[in-house]
Design a protein around this motif. Structure first.
Motif, PDB file in Angstrom:
ATOM      1  N   VAL A   1      34.840  15.022  37.694  1.00  0.00           N
ATOM      2  CA  VAL A   1      33.999  16.100  37.171  1.00  0.00           C
ATOM      3  C   VAL A   1      33.937  16.033  35.648  1.00  0.00           C
ATOM      4  N   LEU A   2      35.084  15.863  35.008  1.00  0.00           N
ATOM      5  CA  LEU A   2      35.119  15.811  33.539  1.00  0.00           C
ATOM      6  C   LEU A   2      34.343  14.631  32.988  1.00  0.00           C
ATOM      7  N   ALA A   3      34.306  13.532  33.747  1.00  0.00           N
ATOM      8  CA  ALA A   3      33.577  12.345  33.297  1.00  0.00           C
ATOM      9  C   ALA A   3      32.074  12.472  33.514  1.00  0.00           C
ATOM     10  N   GLY A   4      31.657  13.558  34.165  1.00  0.00           N
ATOM     11  CA  GLY A   4      30.234  13.728  34.429  1.00  0.00           C
ATOM     12  C   GLY A   4      29.728  12.896  35.585  1.00  0.00           C
ATOM     13  N   ASP A   5      30.653  12.385  36.407  1.00  0.00           N
ATOM     14  CA  ASP A   5      30.241  11.530  37.520  1.00  0.00           C
ATOM     15  C   ASP A   5      29.701  12.328  38.699  1.00  0.00           C
ATOM     16  N   THR A   6      30.001  13.605  38.735  1.00  0.00           N
ATOM     17  CA  THR A   6      29.576  14.423  39.876  1.00  0.00           C
ATOM     18  C   THR A   6      29.387  15.858  39.423  1.00  0.00           C
ATOM     19  N   PRO A   7      28.380  16.559  39.951  1.00  0.00           N
ATOM     20  CA  PRO A   7      28.164  17.950  39.568  1.00  0.00           C
ATOM     21  C   PRO A   7      29.023  18.933  40.368  1.00  0.00           C
TER      22      PRO A   7
END
Length: 382
Positions: A113-119
């Motif tokens: 989540v923090l890496a922006g890989d998934t909402p």
């Protein structure tokens, strides 16, 4: 914890952000990086949302520090503030509330989540609470964004303990039904074939004596159906009609009846203690009979089978090869496990009968090095 309502502010897969003019949660469209003050504003807005939730919830910053928890989470976990606000999940693992595997699973989900890989991430975890009880939860992790940058995570916790237990029970039931179907199709097929064969022979020859072995095969089918009924029920649902049972007479009947196998001419049954015991006679016959049948099948050509009551309970012991002939003695009472390619229902029946009475089945080595099973907790009548 009660089931969590999906927070409208997180908008399902939408991220939590802040509109600068209104101060309300919104998803930002700008792609430029934010400064620490803006990040703090975004997290403050998320904290306001979390505080209003009726379910356990918290806010993580970009370094996985829990910077805010709501009162519901405090109430349910009873964790100290140091644990609640420590680096997550390391502090929770260190305190023993999660095992390392749980911590790793959670860390991976948060990092995605923090890496922006998934909402949106959902992770199921089992937590030991401060009072020692265990609860299974599903945590929904949603990013907090500011100008296109993920600056934190909101975690909303839903208690799924009962749901998980129902799923596990359903799996156990399906497994039991599958094994039961295999047992019925395998073990009923043989006596059915025998009965059909002798009936056909009686029709062809007119010899009514051929009906006797057909009748015996039908008796065997009836016995198997009784076994199936015991297997189909949970032990606590099995009705017990307890009374004094003469163990010696019961053992002799099991030995001579042929219901549990035909002992070889050189085989011997020794009743070492004929004291009556208290139990359900029909169920006890199935248990003792299956143990005697196990000795007849596996203890060699001329086994000595001993039945009695000692200070632990009812025992059936033989002088055969014992547990040395078994690959894994811990699996012997698993339904479907057999040492000779059969369905392996015998010892499972014994264990269920024991459990239904409030006893335990203990499997070990006899004094002569053979196999011994004890229904621990069975007591003589006074």
């Amino acid at each position: 914890m009660e089931p969590a309502e999906e927070p409208a502010s997180t908008g399902g897969a939408e991220s939590v952000g802040v509109d600068e003019s209104t101060g309300t949660a919104d998803r930002a469209d700008d792609a430029h990086r934010t400064d620490p003050a803006d990040r703090a504003d975004s997290i403050d807005a998320a904290e306001s949302i979390v505080h209003a939730l009726g379910d356990g919830a918290y806010v993580l910053d970009a370094d996985r520090n829990r910077v805010f928890v709501n009162d519901r989470l405090r109430e349910v976990t009873e964790f100290s503030e140091a644990v609640l606000h420590g680096t997550h999940p390391e502090r929770v693992v260190d305190e023993g509330y999660w095992d390392p595997e749980m911590g790793e699973r959670y860390r991976d989900a948060v990092d995605r989540v923090l890496a922006g890989d998934t909402p949106d991430e959902r992770v199921q975890l089992t937590t030991t609470l401060a009072d020692g009880s265990r609860v299974t939860t599903e945590t929904r992790l949603t990013p907090i964004e500011r100008d296109g940058e993920v600056v934190g995570v909101v975690g909303v916790i839903r208690d799924v303990t009962e749901w998980v237990e129902r799923e596990r029970e359903l799996e156990r039931l399906n497994d039991r039904l599958e094994r039961l179907a295999g047992f019925l199709s395998h073990d009923l097929r043989n006596p059915l074939g025998i009965a059909q064969g002798y009936l056909d022979l009686a029709r062809e020859t007119g010899d009514l004596d051929q009906l006797d072995p057909a009748d015996e095969a039908l008796d065997r089918i009836e016995s198997l159906i009784d076994d199936a009924l015991v297997m189909a029920r949970d032990p606590e649902a099995i009705r017990i009609d307890a009374g004094p049972v003469d163990l010696g007479e019961l053992a002799v009947d099991c030995w001579k009846s042929g219901d549990f196998g035909e002992p070889a001419a050189a085989a011997e049954l020794v009743v070492e203690d004929a004291r009556p015991v208290r139990g359900d006679e029909a169920l006890l016959r199935r248990a003792v009979g299956n143990l005697i049948g196990n000795a007849i099948d596996h203890a060699g050509d001329a086994p000595t089978v001993r039945v009695g009551v000692d200070d632990r309970g009812i025992y059936v012991a033989d002088d055969g090869p014992g547990l040395d002939a078994v690959d894994d003695s811990g699996e012997l009472t698993e339904f479907g496990v057999s040492n000779d390619g059969g369905t392996g229902i015998g010892l499972t029946i014994v264990e269920r009968v024991a459990t239904a009475h409030g006893w335990d089945l203990d499997i070990g080595e006899s004094a002569s090095g053979g196999f011994r099973a004890t229904l621990v907790g069975a007591e003589p009548t006074r």
